[in-house]
Write a protein that holds these residues in place. Structure first.
Motif, PDB file in Angstrom:
ATOM      1  N   THR A  23     -77.099  11.041 -42.625  1.00 30.33           N
ATOM      2  CA  THR A  23     -76.175  10.095 -42.882  1.00 30.33           C
ATOM      3  C   THR A  23     -74.737  10.241 -42.958  1.00 30.33           C
ATOM      4  O   THR A  23     -74.355  11.498 -43.085  1.00 30.33           O
ATOM      5  N   THR A  25     -71.271   8.095 -44.398  1.00 33.27           N
ATOM      6  CA  THR A  25     -70.816   6.572 -44.986  1.00 33.27           C
ATOM      7  C   THR A  25     -69.392   6.498 -45.052  1.00 33.27           C
ATOM      8  O   THR A  25     -68.711   7.469 -45.293  1.00 33.27           O
ATOM      9  N   THR A 105     -73.181   2.475 -44.196  1.00 34.77           N
ATOM     10  CA  THR A 105     -73.932   4.079 -43.949  1.00 34.77           C
ATOM     11  C   THR A 105     -74.462   3.948 -42.378  1.00 34.77           C
ATOM     12  O   THR A 105     -75.542   2.994 -42.293  1.00 34.77           O
ATOM     13  N   GLU A 107     -77.311   5.774 -40.496  1.00 35.56           N
ATOM     14  CA  GLU A 107     -78.533   6.830 -40.528  1.00 35.56           C
ATOM     15  C   GLU A 107     -78.957   7.103 -38.927  1.00 35.56           C
ATOM     16  O   GLU A 107     -79.350   6.528 -38.094  1.00 35.56           O
ATOM     17  N   GLU A 124     -78.998   3.638 -36.990  1.00 33.70           N
ATOM     18  CA  GLU A 124     -79.071   2.197 -37.532  1.00 33.70           C
ATOM     19  C   GLU A 124     -77.669   2.251 -38.913  1.00 33.70           C
ATOM     20  O   GLU A 124     -77.673   3.406 -39.104  1.00 33.70           O
ATOM     21  N   HIS A 126     -76.092   0.324 -42.190  1.00 33.51           N
ATOM     22  CA  HIS A 126     -76.339  -0.854 -43.088  1.00 33.51           C
ATOM     23  C   HIS A 126     -75.330  -0.908 -44.142  1.00 33.51           C
ATOM     24  O   HIS A 126     -74.410   0.118 -43.985  1.00 33.51           O
ATOM     25  N   ASN A 127     -75.201  -2.081 -44.660  1.00 27.14           N
ATOM     26  CA  ASN A 127     -74.010  -2.285 -45.557  1.00 27.14           C
ATOM     27  C   ASN A 127     -74.498  -1.748 -46.591  1.00 27.14           C
ATOM     28  O   ASN A 127     -75.432  -1.325 -47.076  1.00 27.14           O
ATOM     29  N   GLN A 128     -73.459  -1.963 -48.206  1.00 23.97           N
ATOM     30  CA  GLN A 128     -73.777  -1.687 -49.338  1.00 23.97           C
ATOM     31  C   GLN A 128     -74.940  -2.402 -49.849  1.00 23.97           C
ATOM     32  O   GLN A 128     -75.550  -2.104 -51.006  1.00 23.97           O
ATOM     33  N   ASN A 129     -75.268  -3.627 -49.082  1.00 31.28           N
ATOM     34  CA  ASN A 129     -76.554  -4.549 -49.648  1.00 31.28           C
ATOM     35  C   ASN A 129     -77.633  -3.998 -48.834  1.00 31.28           C
ATOM     36  O   ASN A 129     -78.897  -5.140 -48.886  1.00 31.28           O
ATOM     37  N   GLN A 130     -77.793  -2.958 -48.265  1.00 29.26           N
ATOM     38  CA  GLN A 130     -79.191  -2.476 -47.425  1.00 29.26           C
ATOM     39  C   GLN A 130     -79.546  -3.610 -46.081  1.00 29.26           C
ATOM     40  O   GLN A 130     -80.340  -3.806 -45.538  1.00 29.26           O
ATOM     41  N   GLU A 131     -78.278  -4.316 -45.863  1.00 25.32           N
ATOM     42  CA  GLU A 131     -78.604  -5.311 -44.667  1.00 25.32           C
ATOM     43  C   GLU A 131     -77.985  -4.578 -43.433  1.00 25.32           C
ATOM     44  O   GLU A 131     -76.886  -3.789 -43.296  1.00 25.32           O
ATOM     45  N   GLN A 132     -78.842  -4.593 -42.368  1.00 30.09           N
ATOM     46  CA  GLN A 132     -78.590  -3.850 -41.115  1.00 30.09           C
ATOM     47  C   GLN A 132     -77.303  -4.593 -40.324  1.00 30.09           C
ATOM     48  O   GLN A 132     -77.459  -5.729 -40.284  1.00 30.09           O
TER      49      GLN A 132
END
Length: 161
Positions: A23, A25, A105, A107, A124, A126-132
């Protein structure tokens, strides 16, 4: 390895295995957004003009899609495989907008090793809300020689009118 460490160490082609992950970030700052516009020449007002962006489908300023793509490049170049990597191909699918102060982040997952030290990665973001926000696939030539080196220091860059 995080992007704040002082040493960059690569992972060679022989050390990589299908399923390996890494990862990277980074948080989008105002400076990042403006500097990316300056470097790329993409001065679309949806990135830079709050009033214009308020009337857009996003209702606020958003990052350049390729800023997210550049984080994939940074992850490949500094984390896995790391120094000595040659970037060959990248597909990107932008899933949702990235806004100021979003923390992304990347990955990376090794999906296959190919002849001539080529490696394909699933990418992949994703933002801080784990949304892709982005997905794609990259192909690189992985390094064959192990190396560890001091992370280069960037000069302090300030934005002036």
């Amino acid at each position: 390895m995080s992007d704040t460490q002082e040493t960059l160490e690569n992972i060679t082609y022989n050390e990589l295995n299908e399923g390996d992950t890494a990862t990277f970030t980074r948080t989008l700052t105002e400076d990042d957004l403006v500097l990316f516009a300056a470097v790329s020449g993409d001065v679309n007002p949806v990135h830079l003009d709050s009033e214009f962006a308020a009337d857009s489908m996003f209702k606020e300023r958003i990052a350049h899609g390729m800023w997210s793509g550049s984080l994939i490049s940074a992850a490949l170049a500094t984390v896995m495989p790391g120094p000595g990597t040659i970037y060959l191909e990248q597909s990107l699918s932008f899933k949702r907008p990235v806004k100021l102060d979003d923390t992304l982040t990347v990955e990376l997952t090794v999906i296959r090793k190919e002849p001539k030290n080529r490696v394909a990665f699933q990418c992949e973001v994703h933002n801080q809300n784990q949304e892709q926000v982005v997905s794609g696939e990259a192909k690189v030539i992985a390094p064959t020689k192990k190396m560890s080196l001091k992370k280069p220091r960037l000069p302090k860059i300030t934005i002036t009118d």
